[in-house]
Design a protein around this motif. Structure first.
Motif, PDB file in Angstrom:
ATOM      1  N   MET A   1       0.825  -1.206   0.000  1.00  0.00           N
ATOM      2  CA  MET A   1       0.000   0.000   0.000  1.00  0.00           C
ATOM      3  C   MET A   1       0.861   1.259   0.000  1.00  0.00           C
ATOM      4  SD  MET A   1      -3.169  -0.866   2.575  1.00  0.00           S
ATOM      5  CE  MET A   1      -3.631   0.854   2.566  1.00  0.00           C
ATOM      6  N   THR A   2       1.906   1.244   0.812  1.00  0.00           N
ATOM      7  CA  THR A   2       2.797   2.408   0.873  1.00  0.00           C
ATOM      8  C   THR A   2       3.457   2.644  -0.476  1.00  0.00           C
ATOM      9  OG1 THR A   2       3.237   1.993   3.199  1.00  0.00           O
ATOM     10  CG2 THR A   2       4.788   3.414   2.042  1.00  0.00           C
ATOM     11  N   THR A   3       3.911   1.582  -1.111  1.00  0.00           N
ATOM     12  CA  THR A   3       4.543   1.692  -2.430  1.00  0.00           C
ATOM     13  C   THR A   3       3.569   2.247  -3.452  1.00  0.00           C
ATOM     14  OG1 THR A   3       6.006  -0.161  -1.931  1.00  0.00           O
ATOM     15  CG2 THR A   3       5.758   0.431  -4.238  1.00  0.00           C
ATOM     16  N   LEU A   4       2.327   1.772  -3.418  1.00  0.00           N
ATOM     17  CA  LEU A   4       1.319   2.241  -4.366  1.00  0.00           C
ATOM     18  C   LEU A   4       0.987   3.715  -4.128  1.00  0.00           C
ATOM     19  CD1 LEU A   4      -1.078  -0.831  -4.533  1.00  0.00           C
ATOM     20  CD2 LEU A   4       0.279   0.112  -6.409  1.00  0.00           C
ATOM     21  N   GLN A   5       0.892   4.106  -2.865  1.00  0.00           N
ATOM     22  CA  GLN A   5       0.588   5.503  -2.560  1.00  0.00           C
ATOM     23  C   GLN A   5       1.695   6.426  -3.064  1.00  0.00           C
ATOM     24  OE1 GLN A   5      -0.087   4.960   1.653  1.00  0.00           O
ATOM     25  NE2 GLN A   5      -2.295   5.246   1.437  1.00  0.00           N
ATOM     26  N   LYS A   6       2.940   5.980  -2.937  1.00  0.00           N
ATOM     27  CA  LYS A   6       4.045   6.761  -3.484  1.00  0.00           C
ATOM     28  C   LYS A   6       4.015   6.770  -5.015  1.00  0.00           C
ATOM     29  CE  LYS A   6       7.219   6.078   0.406  1.00  0.00           C
ATOM     30  NZ  LYS A   6       8.506   5.495   0.855  1.00  0.00           N
ATOM     31  N   ALA A   7       3.647   5.635  -5.589  1.00  0.00           N
ATOM     32  CA  ALA A   7       3.609   5.526  -7.047  1.00  0.00           C
ATOM     33  C   ALA A   7       2.569   6.457  -7.661  1.00  0.00           C
ATOM     34  CB  ALA A   7       3.318   4.081  -7.448  1.00  0.00           C
ATOM     35  N   ILE A   8       1.492   6.719  -6.919  1.00  0.00           N
ATOM     36  CA  ILE A   8       0.445   7.610  -7.426  1.00  0.00           C
ATOM     37  C   ILE A   8       1.014   8.977  -7.775  1.00  0.00           C
ATOM     38  CG2 ILE A   8      -1.621   8.887  -6.713  1.00  0.00           C
ATOM     39  CD1 ILE A   8      -2.512   6.373  -5.219  1.00  0.00           C
ATOM     40  N   ARG A   9       2.022   9.426  -6.997  1.00  0.00           N
ATOM     41  CA  ARG A   9       2.607  10.746  -7.249  1.00  0.00           C
ATOM     42  C   ARG A   9       3.468  10.769  -8.509  1.00  0.00           C
ATOM     43  NH1 ARG A   9       4.032  10.335  -1.608  1.00  0.00           N
ATOM     44  NH2 ARG A   9       6.205  10.045  -2.260  1.00  0.00           N
ATOM     45  N   ASP A  10       4.023   9.599  -8.889  1.00  0.00           N
ATOM     46  CA  ASP A  10       5.061   9.589  -9.918  1.00  0.00           C
ATOM     47  C   ASP A  10       4.702   8.868 -11.209  1.00  0.00           C
ATOM     48  OD1 ASP A  10       6.799  10.902  -8.083  1.00  0.00           O
ATOM     49  OD2 ASP A  10       7.249   8.974  -7.147  1.00  0.00           O
ATOM     50  N   PHE A  11       3.627   8.079 -11.193  1.00  0.00           N
ATOM     51  CA  PHE A  11       3.294   7.272 -12.361  1.00  0.00           C
ATOM     52  C   PHE A  11       1.897   7.617 -12.873  1.00  0.00           C
ATOM     53  CE2 PHE A  11       6.573   4.883 -10.245  1.00  0.00           C
ATOM     54  CZ  PHE A  11       7.346   4.371 -11.286  1.00  0.00           C
ATOM     55  N   PRO A  12       1.653   7.379 -14.148  1.00  0.00           N
ATOM     56  CA  PRO A  12       0.310   7.612 -14.699  1.00  0.00           C
ATOM     57  C   PRO A  12      -0.743   6.805 -13.946  1.00  0.00           C
ATOM     58  CG  PRO A  12       1.897   7.250 -16.473  1.00  0.00           C
ATOM     59  CD  PRO A  12       2.604   6.933 -15.192  1.00  0.00           C
ATOM     60  N   ALA A  13      -1.936   7.390 -13.830  1.00  0.00           N
ATOM     61  CA  ALA A  13      -3.004   6.735 -13.074  1.00  0.00           C
ATOM     62  C   ALA A  13      -3.351   5.365 -13.661  1.00  0.00           C
ATOM     63  CB  ALA A  13      -4.235   7.631 -13.048  1.00  0.00           C
ATOM     64  N   SER A  14      -3.277   5.234 -14.992  1.00  0.00           N
ATOM     65  CA  SER A  14      -3.649   3.969 -15.629  1.00  0.00           C
ATOM     66  C   SER A  14      -2.717   2.838 -15.209  1.00  0.00           C
ATOM     67  CB  SER A  14      -3.621   4.126 -17.157  1.00  0.00           C
ATOM     68  OG  SER A  14      -2.314   4.539 -17.587  1.00  0.00           O
ATOM     69  N   GLU A  15      -1.419   3.136 -15.045  1.00  0.00           N
ATOM     70  CA  GLU A  15      -0.470   2.093 -14.646  1.00  0.00           C
ATOM     71  C   GLU A  15      -0.719   1.653 -13.208  1.00  0.00           C
ATOM     72  OE1 GLU A  15       3.578   3.064 -15.436  1.00  0.00           O
ATOM     73  OE2 GLU A  15       3.187   3.798 -17.460  1.00  0.00           O
ATOM     74  N   VAL A  16      -0.988   2.619 -12.340  1.00  0.00           N
ATOM     75  CA  VAL A  16      -1.253   2.278 -10.941  1.00  0.00           C
ATOM     76  C   VAL A  16      -2.553   1.481 -10.843  1.00  0.00           C
ATOM     77  CG1 VAL A  16      -1.578   3.181  -8.606  1.00  0.00           C
ATOM     78  CG2 VAL A  16      -0.036   4.349 -10.180  1.00  0.00           C
ATOM     79  N   GLN A  17      -3.547   1.887 -11.634  1.00  0.00           N
ATOM     80  CA  GLN A  17      -4.826   1.174 -11.617  1.00  0.00           C
ATOM     81  C   GLN A  17      -4.649  -0.274 -12.065  1.00  0.00           C
ATOM     82  OE1 GLN A  17      -8.029   2.260 -10.552  1.00  0.00           O
ATOM     83  NE2 GLN A  17      -8.159   0.016 -10.676  1.00  0.00           N
ATOM     84  N   ALA A  18      -3.760  -0.499 -13.030  1.00  0.00           N
ATOM     85  CA  ALA A  18      -3.517  -1.868 -13.505  1.00  0.00           C
ATOM     86  C   ALA A  18      -2.935  -2.733 -12.399  1.00  0.00           C
ATOM     87  CB  ALA A  18      -2.569  -1.828 -14.708  1.00  0.00           C
TER      88      ALA A  18
END
Length: 459
Positions: A1-18
């Motif tokens: 969860m922590t990794t994903l929350q950080k990823a939201i700031r740096d990666f496109p929303a579509s990639e995080v959603q996948a």
């Protein structure tokens, strides 16, 4: 969860959603990932709002979780996000509702701007103006926006009475932005309410910033109402050939009706209020600009000179800071004491240590200020002595300073190396050992190694 929350700031929303979709394989995981999903939804809406190229609205179903969340757990940020979304897709009546809800929870500049724009987009000019008037403090950080929001009332003075706070705020924003168009609006407002001195002052400012025939005409009319015949003649001589058509109009212009209106603050008064506000906000260049205007008008005071000294010092314009503080020192009293303190700091900034000490002797300061100035004097003397290889003088200066205030790390390192160069390896080792125990940094370790190496060689 922590990794994903950080990823939201740096990666496109579509990639995080996948990634979320791959991980959400059980109800328990779906529940655990719900906070991340909400953060992702917020980013999706924020990215849409910020992307000028995107115009196709998001799916209503995608927004529904965020809307429902504001009902169960009201959050001004989420409401504001939805407000900007609906404003962008040109549904201002809906966006206004969201911004109103957000402002009820948390008044701030972003939500106030959003509500103003939502109402203006519906041609609800009076309601939009009231939003700006209610949120003056929140909107002062964006003088351009605030000035434009307030200007309509001044351009249509018969609509309703204008509060004096609004006049003061409008005057201040005009001076902050040096906007000739709004200076002219305020000038005509003053003229039509028979405040001819204020009108002349603001017409003069508008001409200084950008000359135009209507502004020259307004200034000439104001001079005529004030019976300033010489000034009127000089103005006509200067602009007569450039704008020949306005002078006939001036001669036959009827006097204004003079409906009761709020007193217009003349540029001098607005500048005096504004330079201190700019100083407090660390807008030092704007502060100096205001003070230069006052000086050109022969309206400088000892307090203005004092503030000028601090603003020049903030810009590291040391000679000008000293000159301003010197002007303030002639006033005596508290202004003199404050200016002496500023002068000492300015001299120290320029490494004029002896001159700073002379100021300290000539002008008594509070215990706190005296300690501050003396401490810096001994810092500079210690560093100067060290650079010249005068290591005992370095230690003397550091010892004197240590009786005033605690010694920071960099000066303790200077102390250690002074002992080292004087051959007192034992004391040098003690200093570096103490530093290394507390900091364990490269500089302390290097000093400790050098002192220890010499000690070991002797043994």
């Amino acid at each position: 969860m922590t990794t994903l929350q950080k990823a939201i700031r740096d990666f496109p929303a579509s990639e995080v959603q996948a990634v979320i979709s791959k991980l959400s394989v059980t109800p328990a995981m779906q529940a655990d990932l719900q906070p991340v999903a909400f953060d992702l939804l917020r980013k999706t809406v924020a990215d849409f709002n910020a992307d000028e190229k995107r115009t196709e609205p998001l799916a209503d179903a995608d927004l529904e979780p965020l809307k429902l969340a504001t009902q169960t757990k009201p959050d001004a940020s989420d409401m504001g996000l939805l407000g900007w979304y609906y404003l962008k897709i040109k549904q201002p009546s809906v966006s206004a509702q969201w911004f109103k809800k957000a402002l009820e929870l948390k008044p701030d500049a972003s939500n106030a701007k959003g509500l103003y724009l939502s109402l203006a987009a519906q041609n609800l000019e009076e309601e939009a103006y009231q939003v700006a008037a209610t949120h003056l403090k929140d909107l002062t950080g964006d003088p351009e926006f605030l000035m434009n929001a307030l200007s309509l009332r001044f351009a249509k003075p018969d609509t309703a009475t204008i509060d004096e706070k609004i006049v003061a705020s409008y005057s201040t924003t005009i001076l902050q932005t040096l906007n000739a168009d709004h200076a002219e609006i305020l000038a005509w407002y003053a003229y039509n309410s028979k405040q001819y001195e204020a009108a002349a002052a603001w017409f003069g400012k508008s001409i200084d910033w950008k000359v135009a025939p209507a502004r020259v005409k307004g200034l000439a009319l104001s001079m005529m109402r004030l019976s300033q015949k010489q000034e009127f003649a000089a103005l006509q001589e200067k602009y007569g050939d450039l704008y020949p058509e306005i002078w006939t109009e001036i001669k036959v212009a009827p006097a204004p009706k003079g409906k009761k209106a709020a007193a217009v603050i003349k540029p001098r008064g607005a500048i005096q209020a504004n330079y201190f506000r700019n100083f407090q906000a660390k807008r030092y260049s704007a502060c100096i600009s205001d003070l230069s205007d006052l000086r050109a008008r022969g309206q400088m005071t000892s307090n203005a000179s004092l503030i000028g000294g601090w603003c020049y010092l903030g810009l590291s314009r040391l000679s000008e800071a000293r000159a301003s503080f010197a002007e303030a020192m002639t006033a005596g009293g508290q202004a003199q004491a404050d200016a002496a303190y500023g002068t000492a700091l300015t001299l120290l900034r320029g490494k004029l240590t002896d001159d700073a000490e002379a100021i300290l002797r000539a002008y008594p300061m509070t215990t706190e200020r005296d300690r501050e100035v003396r401490a810096e004097i001994y810092v500079q003397r210690a560093r100067s002595a060290f650079d010249q290889g005068q290591y005992q003088n370095t230690l003397d200066a550091l010892n004197t300073r240590a009786t005033l205030v605690a010694e920071p790390t960099d000066l303790s390192q200077l102390r250690g190396w002074s002992y080292y160069h004087l051959g007192n390896r034992g004391m040098a080792k003690q200093v570096f050992q103490r530093l290394n125990d507390h900091l364990n940094d490269t500089a302390s370790r290097r000093g400790l190694v050098e002192a220890s190496r010499v000690e070991g060689a002797r043994q």
